[in-house]
Design an enzyme around this catalytic site. Structure first.
Site, short mmCIF file in Angstrom:
data_model
loop_
_atom_site.label_atom_id
_atom_site.label_comp_id
_atom_site.label_asym_id
_atom_site.label_seq_id
_atom_site.Cartn_x
_atom_site.Cartn_y
_atom_site.Cartn_z
N LYS A 148 3.75 -0.58 23.52
CA LYS A 148 3.56 -2.02 23.39
C LYS A 148 3.95 -2.44 21.97
O LYS A 148 3.24 -2.20 21.01
CB LYS A 148 2.12 -2.44 23.65
N GLU A 223 -3.05 4.44 12.01
CA GLU A 223 -2.47 4.23 10.68
C GLU A 223 -2.72 2.77 10.34
O GLU A 223 -2.15 1.87 10.95
CB GLU A 223 -0.98 4.57 10.68
N CYS A 257 3.31 -0.72 4.62
CA CYS A 257 1.97 -0.17 4.43
C CYS A 257 1.89 0.69 3.18
O CYS A 257 0.82 0.83 2.58
CB CYS A 257 1.55 0.64 5.66
N GLU A 353 -5.32 -5.84 1.14
CA GLU A 353 -3.90 -5.64 1.43
C GLU A 353 -3.17 -6.98 1.45
O GLU A 353 -3.45 -7.84 2.27
CB GLU A 353 -3.73 -4.92 2.77
#
Length: 484
Positions: A148, A223, A257, A353
């Site tokens: 997906k 992750e 990331c 982040e």
């Protein structure tokens, strides 16, 4: 495969059909010798390269990346990973003999067997490599896959499915199924009965995936991003460190990331480092043409997060040394590559982040303070250190709470297919790439086989009358001799 235009109900309903098709393909695929699977995966790589122009154009259109980033950071890394597993997977999947210890009349071995169907939920920031990476690893291990892709980049996901269906003259066309849609489709996939889920994305969504998977005790590999620090030591090559920081912060417009999201510079070299970073940043060409160094922020929702972090930092006393303005890049609102000074850990830009083109640089007293601040984070995905003294560098590498560390470089560990990749703390669970990543896609079966002709074992019932006394005597002799 569900087209991107299908309604939410149809998209959710398609998950069950995709799972059924992947289950149907599993016996033939898992029954292949690992070397045969490797040959098929090399055919997939060939087909990917044949459709390179389609791949690049589709990713650029959906993300706002520049084409060079797609070729180097997505296609090349994918091809390297396929090649490494094609060479090493057959050996890594062989049964391994294990010492039986005292039981010399037994043989013992570990076998690595596929789970069945792996569900992969991939993100929008690297829609090819972060889809292909877990998909090809699962396939090398003998699993089939339901993928997906992000609802922001569905066409890339569908293209991945086409490449697998077309490879090798379609000899195994159903091993990768693709379903598209938003959150409800992802939840349906997690709850569908797949045998393992691989998710790449935010901590918040990762926790939701883990909660949904817990209902059926479905294993997960997560992750979940990072807030990656870069430490510049007093003896660093400042020119290299500055170039590394600029690339680490601004490639893919900071939407990585492993991006360099905070820099700690020892005060003796701070001014020189900042001057070089600001000069380099000012030379960058942001745009969509062939001469661009970086592209755009992919979608406005992410841009709002980036601008909120910038505004918070400025309110708390940070200064813009380069960039800082909203710009239009190929019809997408974006932010210039931005360097922030006078930052500290009260600011969101140093703790949360950001996932955008902001490089905050903080002056520190020494390497010990830099290490303490680098570890002052809920994340632990990647870190970088620049310096010359080997003992100092080793101390920093050992002390960093991070799943990956790059020395005198940034982010490169992900591009080395034999290295495992993954985080600690809130950056995730499990590893991709390398032997560890392949075996994440398998279940270990332990097999112990008797090779004696004894009619019974000494410990079987009914117990021999002298067994306890003999066992005590044997332990005294064996373990005294071995360990004292």
């Amino acid at each position: 495969m569900t087209p991107p235009s299908a309604g939410p109900a149809a998209e959710v309903a398609e998950v069950a059909g995709a799972l059924e098709r992947a289950r149907g393909a599993f016996p033939a695929w898992s029954g292949l010798d690992p070397s045969a699977r490797s040959r098929h995966m090399l055919a997939v790589r060939s087909r990917l390269l044949e459709r390179l122009d389609d791949v690049v154009e589709t990713i650029v259109a959906e993300t706002g990346k520049i084409a060079t980033e797609v070729v180097v950071n997505e296609v090349l890394v994918t091809c390297e990973l396929i090649g490494w597993y094609a060479k090493h997977a057959p050996g890594l999947l062989r049964p391994e003999r294990v010492s039986p210890g005292l039981l010399r009349h037994k043989t013992a071995e570990k076998r690595y067997e596929p789970y069945g169907v792996i569900g992969v939920i991939s993100p929008w920031n690297y829609p090819l490599v972060l889809s292909m990476g877990p998909v090809v690893t699962a396939l090398f291990a003998g699993n089939t896959v339901v993928l997906k892709p992000s609802e922001i980049t569905p066409k890339v996901g569908l293209l991945v499915g086409e490449i697998f269906a077309e490879a090798g003259s379609g000899s195994h066309p159903a091993i990768v199924q693709v379903v598209t849609g938003s959150g409800p489709v992802g939840e349906a996939l997690v709850r569908s009965g797949v045998d393992k889920i691989v998710f790449t994305g935010s901590v918040r969504t990762g926790k939701a995936v883990m909660r949904a998977a817990a209902d059926a005790l479905t294993p997960v590999l997560l992750e979940l991003g990072g807030k990656d620090p870069l430490i510049v030591c007093s003896d660093a090559d400042i020119g290299r460190a500055a170039r590394g920081a600029v690339w680490g912060a601004f490639t893919n417009c900071g939407q990585t990331c492993m991006a360099t999201e905070r820099v700690y510079v020892v005060e003796s070299v701070y001014d020189d480092f900042v001057a070089q970073v600001v000069e380099l940043t000012g030379r960058l060409n942001q745009g969509s043409g062939a001469d661009a160094d970086l592209g755009a922020v992919t979608h406005e929702g992410q841009l709002r997060v980036i601008e909120a972090h910038l505004a918070d930092a400025l309110e708390r006393g940070a200064k813009v040394a380069a960039g800082g303005r909203r710009v239009d890049v190929g019809g997408r609102p974006s932010l210039e590559p931005t360097v922030l000074l006078d930052v500290d850990h009260t600011m969101a830009v140093m703790r949360e982040e950001t996932f955008g083109p902001i490089l905050p640089v903080m002056r520190v007293r020494d390497e010990d303070e830099a290490l303490a601040l680098a570890n002052d984070s809920p994340y632990g995905l990647n870190a970088s250190v620049f310096g010359r003294d080997k003992a100092k560098l080793e101390k920093l590498v050992a002390g960093l709470a991070s799943g990956n560390v790059c020395v005198n470089d940034v982010m490169v560990s992900y591009a080395i297919p034999g290295l495992p990749f993954g985080g600690v703390k809130s950056s995730g669970l499990g590893r991709s790439h390398g032997p560890e990543g392949l075996r994440e896609m398998t279940q270990v079966k332990s097999v112990a086989t008797d090779r004696s002709r004894l009619r019974r074992e000494p410990q079987w019932l009914p117990l021999p009358s002298q067994l306890g006394r003999m066992a005590r005597m044997a332990m005294r002799v064996l373990y005294h001799r071995r360990y004292t």
